[in-house]
Scaffold this active site. Structure first.
Site, PDB file in Angstrom:
ATOM      1  N   ALA A  37       0.780  -1.314   0.100  1.00  0.00           N
ATOM      2  CA  ALA A  37      -0.085  -0.004   0.064  1.00  0.00           C
ATOM      3  C   ALA A  37       0.755   1.248  -0.065  1.00  0.00           C
ATOM      4  O   ALA A  37       1.797   1.232   0.879  1.00  0.00           O
ATOM      5  CB  ALA A  37      -0.842   0.061   1.284  1.00  0.00           C
ATOM      6  N   ASP A  38       0.625   2.130  -0.794  1.00  0.00           N
ATOM      7  CA  ASP A  38       1.306   3.406  -0.730  1.00  0.00           C
ATOM      8  C   ASP A  38       0.539   4.679  -0.014  1.00  0.00           C
ATOM      9  O   ASP A  38      -0.488   4.285   0.570  1.00  0.00           O
ATOM     10  CB  ASP A  38       1.359   3.875  -2.266  1.00  0.00           C
ATOM     11  CG  ASP A  38       0.101   4.224  -3.156  1.00  0.00           C
ATOM     12  OD1 ASP A  38      -0.692   4.471  -2.431  1.00  0.00           O
ATOM     13  OD2 ASP A  38       0.197   4.323  -4.174  1.00  0.00           O
ATOM     14  N   SER A  39       1.027   5.649  -0.017  1.00  0.00           N
ATOM     15  CA  SER A  39       0.308   6.765   1.076  1.00  0.00           C
ATOM     16  C   SER A  39      -1.027   6.988   0.552  1.00  0.00           C
ATOM     17  O   SER A  39      -1.894   7.218   1.653  1.00  0.00           O
ATOM     18  CB  SER A  39       1.357   8.003   1.198  1.00  0.00           C
ATOM     19  OG  SER A  39       1.364   8.548  -0.170  1.00  0.00           O
ATOM     20  N   ASP A  41      -3.049   4.908  -0.922  1.00  0.00           N
ATOM     21  CA  ASP A  41      -4.033   3.796  -0.548  1.00  0.00           C
ATOM     22  C   ASP A  41      -4.257   3.871   1.036  1.00  0.00           C
ATOM     23  O   ASP A  41      -5.527   3.597   1.506  1.00  0.00           O
ATOM     24  CB  ASP A  41      -3.330   2.519  -0.678  1.00  0.00           C
ATOM     25  CG  ASP A  41      -2.889   2.025  -1.896  1.00  0.00           C
ATOM     26  OD1 ASP A  41      -4.011   2.524  -3.071  1.00  0.00           O
ATOM     27  OD2 ASP A  41      -1.995   1.422  -2.367  1.00  0.00           O
ATOM     28  N   LEU A  42      -3.346   4.299   1.674  1.00  0.00           N
ATOM     29  CA  LEU A  42      -3.499   4.459   3.433  1.00  0.00           C
ATOM     30  C   LEU A  42      -4.208   5.421   3.581  1.00  0.00           C
ATOM     31  O   LEU A  42      -5.251   5.357   4.495  1.00  0.00           O
ATOM     32  CB  LEU A  42      -2.237   4.600   3.933  1.00  0.00           C
ATOM     33  CG  LEU A  42      -1.208   3.462   3.806  1.00  0.00           C
ATOM     34  CD1 LEU A  42       0.265   3.617   4.326  1.00  0.00           C
ATOM     35  CD2 LEU A  42      -1.573   2.316   4.515  1.00  0.00           C
TER      36      LEU A  42
END
Length: 80
Positions: A37-39, A41-42
């Site tokens: 997960a990238d930023s 996604d978070l």
């Protein structure tokens, strides 16, 4: 809501959003290392948690949520 029910909802959200097999998601699953997960996604995940569970999560608290277990514990302790 029990911890197990919260876990299942969180697992389902992650499986749908990140297109991951829900059977591979455990309490120890790390969002970045295990789910890639990238930023963005978070941030989307945190917003979905807020919508799903009706609680607001501060940026400071969101930064501490690194694993599925962290998310479950946070929601459990902040239920209305």
């Amino acid at each position: 809501m029990t911890k197990e029910e919260i876990f299942i909802k969180i697992r389902d959200i992650l499986a749908d959003n990140l297109e991951v097999d829900k059977d591979k998601i455990t309490l120890n699953t790390d969002f970045t290392n295990d789910l890639d997960a990238d930023s963005i996604d978070l941030v989307e995940f945190i917003l979905q948690l807020e919508d799903e569970f009706g609680s607001e999560i501060s940026d400071e608290d969101a930064e501490k949520i690194k694993t599925v277990g962290d998310a479950v514990n946070y929601i459990t302790s902040h239920q209305k």
